[in-house]
Design an enzyme around this catalytic site. Sequence first.
Site, PDB file in Angstrom:
ATOM      1  N   THR A  54       0.878  -1.157   0.000  1.00 48.78           N
ATOM      2  CA  THR A  54       0.000   0.000   0.000  1.00 48.78           C
ATOM      3  C   THR A  54       0.914   1.205   0.000  1.00 48.78           C
ATOM      4  OG1 THR A  54      -1.405  -1.267   1.506  1.00 48.78           O
ATOM      5  CG2 THR A  54      -1.849   1.081   1.398  1.00 48.78           C
ATOM      6  N   GLY A 108      -4.193  -6.369   5.201  1.00 57.65           N
ATOM      7  CA  GLY A 108      -5.233  -5.501   5.720  1.00 57.65           C
ATOM      8  C   GLY A 108      -6.235  -6.177   6.627  1.00 57.65           C
ATOM      9  N   ARG A 136     -12.820  -8.300  -2.828  1.00 60.50           N
ATOM     10  CA  ARG A 136     -12.158  -8.226  -1.517  1.00 60.50           C
ATOM     11  C   ARG A 136     -11.727  -6.763  -1.242  1.00 60.50           C
ATOM     12  NH1 ARG A 136      -6.854  -6.390   0.252  1.00 60.50           N
ATOM     13  NH2 ARG A 136      -6.350  -7.452   2.195  1.00 60.50           N
ATOM     14  N   THR A 182       0.458  -0.656   6.470  1.00 64.54           N
ATOM     15  CA  THR A 182       0.643  -1.424   5.252  1.00 64.54           C
ATOM     16  C   THR A 182       0.762  -2.898   5.643  1.00 64.54           C
ATOM     17  OG1 THR A 182       3.053  -1.249   5.321  1.00 64.54           O
ATOM     18  CG2 THR A 182       1.886   0.428   4.057  1.00 64.54           C
TER      19      THR A 182
HETATM   20  N1  GLY Z   1      -3.007  -3.159   3.212  1.00 62.50           N
HETATM   21  C1  GLY Z   1      -3.541  -3.332   1.951  1.00 62.50           C
HETATM   22  C2  GLY Z   1      -4.522  -4.405   1.835  1.00 62.50           C
HETATM   23  O1  GLY Z   1      -4.533  -5.327   2.635  1.00 62.50           O
HETATM   24  O2  GLY Z   1      -5.320  -4.355   0.939  1.00 62.50           O
END
Ligand code: GLY
Length: 338
Positions: free
Chosen positions: A185, A239, A213, A236
């Site tokens: 990210t 998630g 997702r 990051t």
């Molecule tokens: N941190 C980014 C995601 O999991 O989409």
Amino acid sequence: MDAENTTPLLVASSNAAIGFEEGMSLLRDGAPALDAVVAVVRRVEDNPEDHTVGYGGLPNLRGEVELDAMVMDGRTLKAGAVAALKGFRNPVLVARRVMEVLPHVLLAGEGAATFAREMGFSESELLTEEARTIWKQRLEASLAGSDEVPPEIASYYRHMARFVREMTQDPEAAASEHETDAMDTVVVLARDRAGNLAVATSTSGWAWKYPGRVGDSPIPGAGGYADNRYGAAACTGRGEMAMRAATARSVVLYMKMGLPLWNAAREATLDLYALEDEFANVLTIYATDAHGNHVGFSNREGRTYIFQTGDMEAPDERPCAFVRPDGSTEVRPASGRT
Ligand code: GLY
């Protein structure tokens, strides 16, 4: 310190370096923190070499690029976000318009695309040839069908099962082998000359994710949070973990409850170890307090973050503190991974 004369600050994941010159220039000129974080993230979204964000981002299982992004303004606690947005290159700009125009925080999928069109954003192809090639090569081994479950689901889980197996057996080798199985990210935190805080995030999410997702990046409190009174944080990595632990909000809340920045970020990292999860993976936290102190924390070794203050010529890279399950914490020289 005079609130109008606070030294500007940018704190971010390392892939944001490409936008720091513009972001810092805005802050030096007195622009709000919100303008700076959006400007930096936009540069990363436009960079086709970054396969975790925007144009050139790696696609979902079906080969479609789906983008998530968020902005949050620490002055007002207003937030705007888009999730699973297809066909628009700069989701962070659309997220900002959600915050400014609508009485909503988050638009997803076709609704987000409709809104982007209505706001005058141009549609564009996001899948670069390079990203398409990586997608084909990566999934080739697991794309064979199955009679029992829809082929896409079967291939998805075969792929993920292999990923998890390799991570369990040899995490270092697996991390290198699965370099392109990105779930990274771009996250940027800023503090402007008036002492205001803001955060922006943007991602193409977990590469080869199940279509639809949504990760932490567009979820205020999970992937990012900013509150002028206490501080700001963003994440990051995988998630799902930040969503379950409300990680960004936790950092800020721990500060509200009296913990210094270092302890607050360490506590939020420790929270991740309570999550039972066979897909447990890296999560890295980037955080500032209301005074401009900053830290990076991770549940993996060797992670880094970048920062720049108004009196620095260029961003500097710092190692993140690594927290073990027993709470012991160490900071080692950086290896370059965020
Ligand atoms: N941190 C980014 C995601 O999991 O989409």
